[in-house]
Design a protein around this motif. Structure first.
Motif, PDB file in Angstrom:
ATOM      1  N   PRO A   1       8.194  -6.031   1.457  1.00  0.00           N
ATOM      2  CA  PRO A   1       9.085  -4.875   1.614  1.00  0.00           C
ATOM      3  C   PRO A   1       8.624  -3.697   0.745  1.00  0.00           C
ATOM      4  O   PRO A   1       8.021  -3.896  -0.313  1.00  0.00           O
ATOM      5  CB  PRO A   1      10.436  -5.417   1.163  1.00  0.00           C
ATOM      6  CG  PRO A   1      10.116  -6.561   0.266  1.00  0.00           C
ATOM      7  CD  PRO A   1       8.863  -7.158   0.783  1.00  0.00           C
ATOM      8  N   HIS A   2       8.922  -2.486   1.205  1.00  0.00           N
ATOM      9  CA  HIS A   2       8.585  -1.232   0.518  1.00  0.00           C
ATOM     10  C   HIS A   2       7.083  -1.033   0.362  1.00  0.00           C
ATOM     11  O   HIS A   2       6.638  -0.297  -0.491  1.00  0.00           O
ATOM     12  CB  HIS A   2       9.252  -1.130  -0.858  1.00  0.00           C
ATOM     13  CG  HIS A   2      10.726  -1.302  -0.801  1.00  0.00           C
ATOM     14  ND1 HIS A   2      11.535  -0.483  -0.044  1.00  0.00           N
ATOM     15  CD2 HIS A   2      11.548  -2.204  -1.387  1.00  0.00           C
ATOM     16  CE1 HIS A   2      12.787  -0.883  -0.174  1.00  0.00           C
ATOM     17  NE2 HIS A   2      12.826  -1.926  -0.978  1.00  0.00           N
ATOM     18  N   LEU A   3       6.282  -1.741   1.157  1.00  0.00           N
ATOM     19  CA  LEU A   3       4.839  -1.573   1.040  1.00  0.00           C
ATOM     20  C   LEU A   3       4.413  -0.172   1.473  1.00  0.00           C
ATOM     21  O   LEU A   3       3.420   0.363   0.989  1.00  0.00           O
ATOM     22  CB  LEU A   3       4.133  -2.630   1.899  1.00  0.00           C
ATOM     23  CG  LEU A   3       2.627  -2.740   1.676  1.00  0.00           C
ATOM     24  CD1 LEU A   3       2.359  -3.156   0.253  1.00  0.00           C
ATOM     25  CD2 LEU A   3       2.016  -3.746   2.615  1.00  0.00           C
ATOM     26  N   HIS A   4       5.185   0.409   2.383  1.00  0.00           N
ATOM     27  CA  HIS A   4       4.860   1.743   2.892  1.00  0.00           C
ATOM     28  C   HIS A   4       4.740   2.756   1.752  1.00  0.00           C
ATOM     29  O   HIS A   4       3.744   3.473   1.633  1.00  0.00           O
ATOM     30  CB  HIS A   4       5.981   2.170   3.845  1.00  0.00           C
ATOM     31  CG  HIS A   4       5.518   3.040   4.942  1.00  0.00           C
ATOM     32  ND1 HIS A   4       5.752   2.771   6.260  1.00  0.00           N
ATOM     33  CD2 HIS A   4       4.822   4.185   4.907  1.00  0.00           C
ATOM     34  CE1 HIS A   4       5.223   3.716   6.995  1.00  0.00           C
ATOM     35  NE2 HIS A   4       4.655   4.586   6.199  1.00  0.00           N
TER      36      HIS A   4
ATOM     37  N   TYR B   1      -8.943   6.140   0.025  1.00  0.00           N
ATOM     38  CA  TYR B   1      -8.152   6.684   1.142  1.00  0.00           C
ATOM     39  C   TYR B   1      -8.619   6.084   2.473  1.00  0.00           C
ATOM     40  O   TYR B   1      -7.832   5.489   3.229  1.00  0.00           O
ATOM     41  CB  TYR B   1      -8.308   8.207   1.150  1.00  0.00           C
ATOM     42  CG  TYR B   1      -7.281   8.944   1.949  1.00  0.00           C
ATOM     43  CD1 TYR B   1      -6.642   8.357   3.020  1.00  0.00           C
ATOM     44  CD2 TYR B   1      -6.940  10.245   1.634  1.00  0.00           C
ATOM     45  CE1 TYR B   1      -5.706   9.034   3.752  1.00  0.00           C
ATOM     46  CE2 TYR B   1      -6.003  10.933   2.345  1.00  0.00           C
ATOM     47  CZ  TYR B   1      -5.399  10.329   3.406  1.00  0.00           C
ATOM     48  OH  TYR B   1      -4.473  11.006   4.119  1.00  0.00           O
ATOM     49  N   ALA B   2      -9.925   6.207   2.754  1.00  0.00           N
ATOM     50  CA  ALA B   2     -10.426   5.732   4.043  1.00  0.00           C
ATOM     51  C   ALA B   2     -10.323   4.215   4.136  1.00  0.00           C
ATOM     52  O   ALA B   2     -10.103   3.671   5.224  1.00  0.00           O
ATOM     53  CB  ALA B   2     -11.873   6.175   4.238  1.00  0.00           C
TER      54      ALA B   2
ATOM     55  N   ASP C   1       1.514   5.781  -2.308  1.00  0.00           N
ATOM     56  CA  ASP C   1       1.136   6.038  -3.700  1.00  0.00           C
ATOM     57  C   ASP C   1      -0.355   5.803  -3.914  1.00  0.00           C
ATOM     58  O   ASP C   1      -1.021   6.574  -4.608  1.00  0.00           O
ATOM     59  CB  ASP C   1       1.936   5.125  -4.633  1.00  0.00           C
ATOM     60  CG  ASP C   1       3.213   5.793  -5.090  1.00  0.00           C
ATOM     61  OD1 ASP C   1       3.270   7.025  -5.020  1.00  0.00           O
ATOM     62  OD2 ASP C   1       4.136   5.086  -5.505  1.00  0.00           O
ATOM     63  N   LEU C   2      -0.883   4.730  -3.305  1.00  0.00           N
ATOM     64  CA  LEU C   2      -2.323   4.456  -3.436  1.00  0.00           C
ATOM     65  C   LEU C   2      -3.151   5.579  -2.827  1.00  0.00           C
ATOM     66  O   LEU C   2      -4.153   6.013  -3.411  1.00  0.00           O
ATOM     67  CB  LEU C   2      -2.660   3.137  -2.739  1.00  0.00           C
ATOM     68  CG  LEU C   2      -2.554   1.865  -3.565  1.00  0.00           C
ATOM     69  CD1 LEU C   2      -2.870   0.674  -2.689  1.00  0.00           C
ATOM     70  CD2 LEU C   2      -3.537   1.919  -4.711  1.00  0.00           C
ATOM     71  N   VAL C   3      -2.710   6.043  -1.648  1.00  0.00           N
ATOM     72  CA  VAL C   3      -3.422   7.132  -0.991  1.00  0.00           C
ATOM     73  C   VAL C   3      -3.404   8.380  -1.869  1.00  0.00           C
ATOM     74  O   VAL C   3      -4.415   9.074  -2.030  1.00  0.00           O
ATOM     75  CB  VAL C   3      -2.792   7.396   0.390  1.00  0.00           C
ATOM     76  CG1 VAL C   3      -3.157   8.756   0.897  1.00  0.00           C
ATOM     77  CG2 VAL C   3      -3.237   6.366   1.381  1.00  0.00           C
TER      78      VAL C   3
END
Lengths: 91, 125, 143
Positions: free
Chosen positions: C106-109, C79-80, C114-116
């Protein structure tokens, strides 16, 4: 002791019951919280972030710093319980 | 101003239920001597607050705040209280875990989990 | 621990499904009902079921206290780390749009969210399991 507690609780209860009449009705679409802030987030998430779940978008993006603090809180709780209850050996 | 009985009681029953649950939790928190029962009272209190927040997020006829095919024109419930309570539940679990482990340590150290007896034992030492 | 064939068999059947459901909930954080906190807690619930059915020592043989602590640290670091990645890309802390603008994917947001969520899920699961180990295990050290 029990009587004093009951009196205190009933006093707080009467104050809260008195305040209920100023609250919006259950499921009222015109409630102030739903009209302004809630609608703002519902309108903004799709163009801003582009994911479907509005709750996750607010949680991880708008309030990301808050959520990071939250994860640190639960991590701290795990460490505290380990320090309190685990003796001998390493953390 | 509230005109009728039904407007005060029947259309606002979520607040009444949350307040009653909150008073039960507050009473347990004040009057119970057993420390574990105090923690249970704290949890009931927390649950009342969660219920209060989630119930005022409700919009009649609204769906869960996940975009459907209609996009932003559909009617959704207010997503912000859901976020706040999602994080508040985590804090509640953390508080409960730390409190229970403190009670375990108190029991190991003094052999009592009753508040008054604990004070007597502490004064005697 | 009491030998109980019914509880052991049923939990042996149920635990994989609970864990797959937990992973589903974590992965669906961005597109449906789900998220890191919920999925992490469901995953920890499968550990509670295993502890009830097989005893603490058997579960600890699979993952011990040190491993759980490391998992918790890894979750927070994911997260950090994404937050500091945004700082590195000339944005603010946790400003996903800055990473998206620099890398140009694109759509990296949504992928970053999801990773967070995965980081939150790992951290919450590990912290919960650590608390369960300490409260259920009479404080003994096994690793």
């Amino acid at each position: 002791m029990k009587v004093k507690a009951l009196i205190a609780v009933l006093f707080i209860g009467i104050i809260l019951f008195w305040a209920v009449e100023d609250m919006p009705a259950f499921g009222d679409p015109d409630a102030p919280a739903t009209q302004y802030t809630g609608q703002l987030y519902v309108d903004a998430v799709l163009p801003d972030i582009g994911i479907d779940n509005i709750v996750t978008a607010i949680l991880a993006s708008y309030r990301g710093f808050d959520t990071l603090g939250e994860v640190v809180v639960i991590f701290t709780a795990g460490i505290s319980v380990a320090l309190l209850l685990r003796r001998g050996g390493r953390l | 101003m509230i005109e009728s009985f039904s407007e005060l009681f029947l259309s606002r029953y979520n607040y009444w239920m949350a307040i009653i649950l909150m008073l039960i939790g507050l009473y347990a928190l004040i009057a119970k001597q057993n420390l574990v029962k105090k923690i249970i009272g704290l949890n009931i209190f927390q649950t009342a607050i969660f219920l209060f927040y989630i119930s005022f997020a409700e919009v009649r006829g609204g769906t869960a705040p996940i975009y459907t095919a209609e996009g932003i024109s559909a009617l959704y419930v207010n997503p912000l209280p859901h976020v706040l309570i999602l994080t508040a539940i985590v804090v509640g679990v953390s508080v409960t875990a730390v409190a229970l482990s403190l009670i375990v340590r108190i029991y190991e150290e003094y052999g009592v989990i009753d508040e008054d007896e604990l004070m007597q034992v502490v004064r005697k030492r | 621990m009491m030998e109980n064939v019914v509880i052991r068999t049923v939990s042996r059947l149920a635990v994989p499904f609970i864990q797959i459901f937990a992973l589903y909930v974590i992965v669906h954080g961005a597109s449906g009902a789900g998220g890191g906190f919920q999925g992490g807690v469901v995953f920890a619930a499968s550990f509670i079921l295993m502890i009830i059915a097989f005893g603490t020592a058997n579960v600890r043989r699979r993952i011990d206290n040190r491993g759980i602590m490391w998992l918790s640290v890894i979750g927070i670091t994911i997260y950090a780390g994404i937050g500091f990645l945004a700082l590195l890309m000339a944005g603010n802390f946790l400003e996903y749009a800055a990473i998206e603008a620099v890398l140009g994917i694109p759509h990296l947001h949504g992928i970053l969210i999801d990773l967070v969520e995965a980081g939150i899920g790992i951290a919450v699961m590990a912290a919960m399991v650590s608390i369960i180990y300490d409260i259920s295990g009479n404080g003994e050290e096994s690793s």
